[in-house]
Design an enzyme around this catalytic site. Structure first.
Site, PDB file in Angstrom:
ATOM      1  N   ASP A  33       0.863  -1.186   0.000  1.00 54.92           N
ATOM      2  CA  ASP A  33       0.000   0.000   0.000  1.00 54.92           C
ATOM      3  C   ASP A  33       0.899   1.235   0.000  1.00 54.92           C
ATOM      4  O   ASP A  33       1.940   1.254   0.664  1.00 54.92           O
ATOM      5  CB  ASP A  33      -0.913   0.008   1.258  1.00 54.92           C
ATOM      6  CG  ASP A  33      -2.164   0.865   1.061  1.00 54.92           C
ATOM      7  OD1 ASP A  33      -3.283   0.333   1.160  1.00 54.92           O
ATOM      8  OD2 ASP A  33      -2.000   2.072   0.777  1.00 54.92           O
ATOM      9  N   SER A  36      -1.485   6.355   0.483  1.00 50.38           N
ATOM     10  CA  SER A  36      -1.982   7.664  -0.007  1.00 50.38           C
ATOM     11  C   SER A  36      -3.389   7.937   0.542  1.00 50.38           C
ATOM     12  O   SER A  36      -3.822   9.074   0.631  1.00 50.38           O
ATOM     13  CB  SER A  36      -2.041   7.655  -1.544  1.00 50.38           C
ATOM     14  OG  SER A  36      -2.978   6.667  -1.979  1.00 50.38           O
ATOM     15  N   LYS A  87     -10.427   6.175  -5.789  1.00 55.24           N
ATOM     16  CA  LYS A  87     -11.831   5.743  -5.879  1.00 55.24           C
ATOM     17  C   LYS A  87     -12.859   6.842  -5.620  1.00 55.24           C
ATOM     18  O   LYS A  87     -14.028   6.564  -5.379  1.00 55.24           O
ATOM     19  CB  LYS A  87     -12.065   4.610  -4.900  1.00 55.24           C
ATOM     20  CG  LYS A  87     -11.837   4.995  -3.460  1.00 55.24           C
ATOM     21  CD  LYS A  87     -12.619   4.067  -2.548  1.00 55.24           C
ATOM     22  CE  LYS A  87     -12.898   4.735  -1.239  1.00 55.24           C
ATOM     23  NZ  LYS A  87     -13.929   4.091  -0.472  1.00 55.24           N
ATOM     24  N   SER A 127     -16.967  -2.534  -9.591  1.00 57.26           N
ATOM     25  CA  SER A 127     -18.032  -1.737  -8.965  1.00 57.26           C
ATOM     26  C   SER A 127     -19.302  -1.760  -9.798  1.00 57.26           C
ATOM     27  O   SER A 127     -19.239  -1.860 -11.026  1.00 57.26           O
ATOM     28  CB  SER A 127     -17.538  -0.284  -8.826  1.00 57.26           C
ATOM     29  OG  SER A 127     -18.597   0.587  -8.496  1.00 57.26           O
ATOM     30  N   TYR A 152     -13.483   7.638 -12.900  1.00 59.11           N
ATOM     31  CA  TYR A 152     -13.344   6.526 -11.924  1.00 59.11           C
ATOM     32  C   TYR A 152     -14.096   5.301 -12.457  1.00 59.11           C
ATOM     33  O   TYR A 152     -13.534   4.215 -12.571  1.00 59.11           O
ATOM     34  CB  TYR A 152     -13.903   6.931 -10.556  1.00 59.11           C
ATOM     35  CG  TYR A 152     -14.218   5.733  -9.687  1.00 59.11           C
ATOM     36  CD1 TYR A 152     -15.522   5.265  -9.557  1.00 59.11           C
ATOM     37  CD2 TYR A 152     -13.205   5.030  -9.052  1.00 59.11           C
ATOM     38  CE1 TYR A 152     -15.808   4.141  -8.815  1.00 59.11           C
ATOM     39  CE2 TYR A 152     -13.488   3.905  -8.295  1.00 59.11           C
ATOM     40  CZ  TYR A 152     -14.793   3.464  -8.180  1.00 59.11           C
ATOM     41  OH  TYR A 152     -15.074   2.334  -7.443  1.00 59.11           O
ATOM     42  N   LYS A 156     -12.835   1.351 -14.028  1.00 57.27           N
ATOM     43  CA  LYS A 156     -13.335   0.015 -13.663  1.00 57.27           C
ATOM     44  C   LYS A 156     -13.742  -0.768 -14.914  1.00 57.27           C
ATOM     45  O   LYS A 156     -13.428  -1.933 -15.063  1.00 57.27           O
ATOM     46  CB  LYS A 156     -14.526   0.130 -12.700  1.00 57.27           C
ATOM     47  CG  LYS A 156     -14.171   0.707 -11.336  1.00 57.27           C
ATOM     48  CD  LYS A 156     -13.157  -0.169 -10.602  1.00 57.27           C
ATOM     49  CE  LYS A 156     -12.841   0.372  -9.229  1.00 57.27           C
ATOM     50  NZ  LYS A 156     -11.777  -0.391  -8.540  1.00 57.27           N
ATOM     51  N   PHE A 181     -21.664  -3.319  -4.711  1.00 58.71           N
ATOM     52  CA  PHE A 181     -22.653  -2.265  -4.655  1.00 58.71           C
ATOM     53  C   PHE A 181     -22.138  -1.266  -3.623  1.00 58.71           C
ATOM     54  O   PHE A 181     -20.967  -0.825  -3.770  1.00 58.71           O
ATOM     55  CB  PHE A 181     -24.043  -2.894  -4.449  1.00 58.71           C
ATOM     56  CG  PHE A 181     -24.496  -3.453  -5.798  1.00 58.71           C
ATOM     57  CD1 PHE A 181     -23.854  -4.537  -6.366  1.00 58.71           C
ATOM     58  CD2 PHE A 181     -25.497  -2.824  -6.532  1.00 58.71           C
ATOM     59  CE1 PHE A 181     -24.215  -5.010  -7.644  1.00 58.71           C
ATOM     60  CE2 PHE A 181     -25.868  -3.298  -7.798  1.00 58.71           C
ATOM     61  CZ  PHE A 181     -25.223  -4.388  -8.352  1.00 58.71           C
ATOM     62  N   ASN A 202     -18.781   9.857   0.843  1.00 60.93           N
ATOM     63  CA  ASN A 202     -19.801   8.799   0.890  1.00 60.93           C
ATOM     64  C   ASN A 202     -20.784   9.030   2.049  1.00 60.93           C
ATOM     65  O   ASN A 202     -20.443   9.630   3.078  1.00 60.93           O
ATOM     66  CB  ASN A 202     -19.129   7.417   1.033  1.00 60.93           C
ATOM     67  CG  ASN A 202     -18.376   7.010  -0.244  1.00 60.93           C
ATOM     68  OD1 ASN A 202     -17.247   6.583  -0.185  1.00 60.93           O
ATOM     69  ND2 ASN A 202     -19.010   7.149  -1.401  1.00 60.93           N
ATOM     70  N   ARG A 298     -27.243  15.764  -6.165  1.00 57.77           N
ATOM     71  CA  ARG A 298     -25.801  15.798  -6.454  1.00 57.77           C
ATOM     72  C   ARG A 298     -25.600  15.363  -7.902  1.00 57.77           C
ATOM     73  O   ARG A 298     -26.112  14.325  -8.323  1.00 57.77           O
ATOM     74  CB  ARG A 298     -25.037  14.855  -5.510  1.00 57.77           C
ATOM     75  CG  ARG A 298     -23.540  14.803  -5.725  1.00 57.77           C
ATOM     76  CD  ARG A 298     -22.840  14.003  -4.655  1.00 57.77           C
ATOM     77  NE  ARG A 298     -23.190  12.563  -4.735  1.00 57.77           N
ATOM     78  CZ  ARG A 298     -22.616  11.628  -3.946  1.00 57.77           C
ATOM     79  NH1 ARG A 298     -21.739  11.969  -3.013  1.00 57.77           N
ATOM     80  NH2 ARG A 298     -22.962  10.361  -4.075  1.00 57.77           N
TER      81      ARG A 298
HETATM   82  C1  WQD Z   1     -24.988   7.098  -1.663  1.00 63.23           C
HETATM   83  C2  WQD Z   1     -26.280   7.891  -1.660  1.00 63.23           C
HETATM   84  C3  WQD Z   1     -26.089  10.145  -2.488  1.00 63.23           C
HETATM   85  C4  WQD Z   1     -23.582  11.710   0.736  1.00 63.23           C
HETATM   86  C5  WQD Z   1     -20.051   5.780  -4.841  1.00 63.23           C
HETATM   87  C6  WQD Z   1     -19.322   5.286  -6.047  1.00 63.23           C
HETATM   88  C7  WQD Z   1     -19.209   3.791  -5.990  1.00 63.23           C
HETATM   89  C8  WQD Z   1     -18.522   3.420  -4.712  1.00 63.23           C
HETATM   90  C9  WQD Z   1     -19.376   3.891  -3.541  1.00 63.23           C
HETATM   91  C10 WQD Z   1     -16.118   3.266  -4.670  1.00 63.23           C
HETATM   92  C11 WQD Z   1     -26.443   8.742  -2.922  1.00 63.23           C
HETATM   93  C12 WQD Z   1     -26.471  10.126  -1.020  1.00 63.23           C
HETATM   94  C13 WQD Z   1     -24.320  10.869  -0.073  1.00 63.23           C
HETATM   95  C14 WQD Z   1     -24.244  12.775   1.418  1.00 63.23           C
HETATM   96  C15 WQD Z   1     -26.330  12.073   0.476  1.00 63.23           C
HETATM   97  N1  WQD Z   1     -17.227   3.995  -4.654  1.00 63.23           N
HETATM   98  N2  WQD Z   1     -25.663  11.046  -0.183  1.00 63.23           N
HETATM   99  N3  WQD Z   1     -25.592  12.910   1.265  1.00 63.23           N
HETATM  100  O1  WQD Z   1     -22.489   7.588  -4.975  1.00 63.23           O
HETATM  101  O2  WQD Z   1     -23.836   5.471  -4.514  1.00 63.23           O
HETATM  102  O3  WQD Z   1     -21.372   5.306  -4.886  1.00 63.23           O
HETATM  103  O4  WQD Z   1     -19.452   5.324  -3.661  1.00 63.23           O
HETATM  104  O5  WQD Z   1     -16.005   2.087  -4.768  1.00 63.23           O
HETATM  105  O6  WQD Z   1     -18.449   3.335  -7.071  1.00 63.23           O
HETATM  106  O7  WQD Z   1     -20.071   5.622  -7.196  1.00 63.23           O
HETATM  107  O8  WQD Z   1     -22.219   6.319  -2.799  1.00 63.23           O
HETATM  108  O9  WQD Z   1     -22.212   6.989  -0.430  1.00 63.23           O
HETATM  109  O10 WQD Z   1     -21.563   8.711  -2.188  1.00 63.23           O
HETATM  110  O11 WQD Z   1     -23.936   8.006  -1.989  1.00 63.23           O
HETATM  111  O12 WQD Z   1     -27.547  12.216   0.346  1.00 63.23           O
HETATM  112  O13 WQD Z   1     -23.630  13.600   2.155  1.00 63.23           O
HETATM  113  O14 WQD Z   1     -26.222   8.810  -0.578  1.00 63.23           O
HETATM  114  O15 WQD Z   1     -26.825  11.132  -3.183  1.00 63.23           O
HETATM  115  O16 WQD Z   1     -27.822   8.730  -3.260  1.00 63.23           O
HETATM  116  P1  WQD Z   1     -22.561   6.242  -4.366  1.00 63.23           P
HETATM  117  P2  WQD Z   1     -22.411   7.552  -1.800  1.00 63.23           P
END
Ligand code: WQD
Length: 342
Positions: A33, A36, A87, A127, A152, A156, A181, A202, A298
């Protein structure tokens, strides 16, 4: 003699939980690793859980000489699980070359060295983002791959194609592509978990930091979607369930000679949960309120996506076990630990 597995990105969120489950299953683990997006202290957490400290090499997988030296100094590696990648969806839009160089060069280096050192198989961390906005849910592995909506996601898709093409060229290796997922939660020991640097992008880490008072309030990105409560729907999978799937995939690849050289599995629970439902599950599981408001959508968010995990259930013999409230309770226990609340 224990089989030796290389886990790239092994001090990261999913990598560290997978290292624990590999060790629990009797594998020897070597981690590389570049730290980073993670911290070397994660090794202490892994050792505290399993009693075994993995071999750790601080290094960058985009440098093939670093990787070759690792294989020379750690002979007998039979399999690789490749987590090492940038990611963050949003960051990838700002810095596409960093994402293509890091994520693709890492994979190409690993693939090139595998035959040289007798490495039989590679599990690739893919993903559900490769599916884009599904035409229908739940989504299985035969669903069409849609044009990526971020660099990103594109890395993948391209990575999966690189592996397929390399195997088709006759390379003496096998691969299993795991399409995650939404991984969430933390190890029940609260000794390892998600360590987002800076402001979490996230949902769950932002939610737990809000519950801990680190963030003022959580913004729900839109409640005007075509879903029952208007907020987006995702398939949230417990990180320990996800880690266990990697061990099963590795065992299948190394122990079976009659499986296809490249196999693809969706890893999800099969249940879709909305953002508002997840907030409610957290509050019910912990008794801790999450101050939140409804904000704007978003950009780039998918409205709804959840897995049809039948193939993983039937072929891998793996099914997600965790109850969402237990997962939320584990996430909270971890948050309390990292923010010194217990
Ligand atoms: C989940 C839901 C947001 C933050 C991404 C990548 C995926 C993987 C996981 C790496 C969405 C909502 C989020 C917040 C919110 N990444 N949200 N307020 O976008 O489904 O997936 O992360 O492996 O490849 O695409 O995950 O957790 O960002 O969002 O309402 O402050 O939560 O709109 O509907 P996402 P997320």
């Amino acid at each position: 003699m224990k089989e030796k597995i290389l886990v790239t990105g092994g001090t990261g969120y999913i990598g560290s939980h997978t290292t624990v489950e590999l060790q629990n299953a009797g594998y020897d683990v070597v981690i590389i690793d570049n730290l980073s997006n993670s911290n070397e202290s994660v090794l202490d957490g892994i050792q505290a859980i399993t009693g075994i400290r993995p071999v750790f090499v601080k290094g960058d997988c985009t440098d093939i000489d670093t990787l070759r030296k690792l294989f020379e100094e750690n002979p007998g590696i039979k399999g690789i699980i490749n987590f090492a990648a940038s990611k963050a969806v949003g960051e990838s839009v700002q810095k596409p070359l960093l994402y293509y160089r890091n994520n693709l060069n890492t994979l190409i280096n690993l693939l090139e060295l595998m035959p040289e050192f007798g490495v039989k198989g590679i599990v690739f961390s893919s993903s559900c983002t490769v599916y884009g906005e599904p035409d229908l849910n739940p989504i299985d592995e035969t669903a069409p791959i849609k044009p990526a909506t971020s660099p990103y996601g594109n890395t993948k898709q391209i990575s999966e194609e690189i592996i397929e093409d390399y195997v088709k060229s006759g390379a003496p290796i096998k691969s299993i592509l795991l399409r995650y997922f939404n991984p969430i939660g933390a190890h029940p020991s609260a000794l390892i978990g998600e360590l987002p640097l800076g402001v979490p992008q996230n949902l769950v880490p932002y939610l737990t930091q809000t519950a801990a008072g680190i963030r003022k309030e959580l913004t729900v990105f839109g409640d005007d979607y075509n879903t029952p409560d208007g907020s987006c729907i995702r398939d949230y999978i417990d990180v320990v369930d996800l880690a266990k799937a990697h061990v099963i995939a590795m065992k299948r690849m190394l122990d079976n000679n009659d499986t296809d050289p490249v196999e693809i599995f969706n890893l999800g629970t099969g249940n879709g949960l909305s953002v508002l439902q997840l907030i409610k599950a957290f509050e019910e599981a912990t008794g801790v309120p999450v101050p939140h408001k409804i904000g704007q959508r978003r950009a780039g968010d998918i409205e709804k996506i959840w897995a049809d995990p039948k193939k993983a259930n039937q072929v891998l013999g793996w099914t997600a076990q965790a109850d969402i409230k237990d997962t939320m309770a584990n996430a909270w226990r971890w948050q309390c630990r990292v923010s010194g609340k217990n």
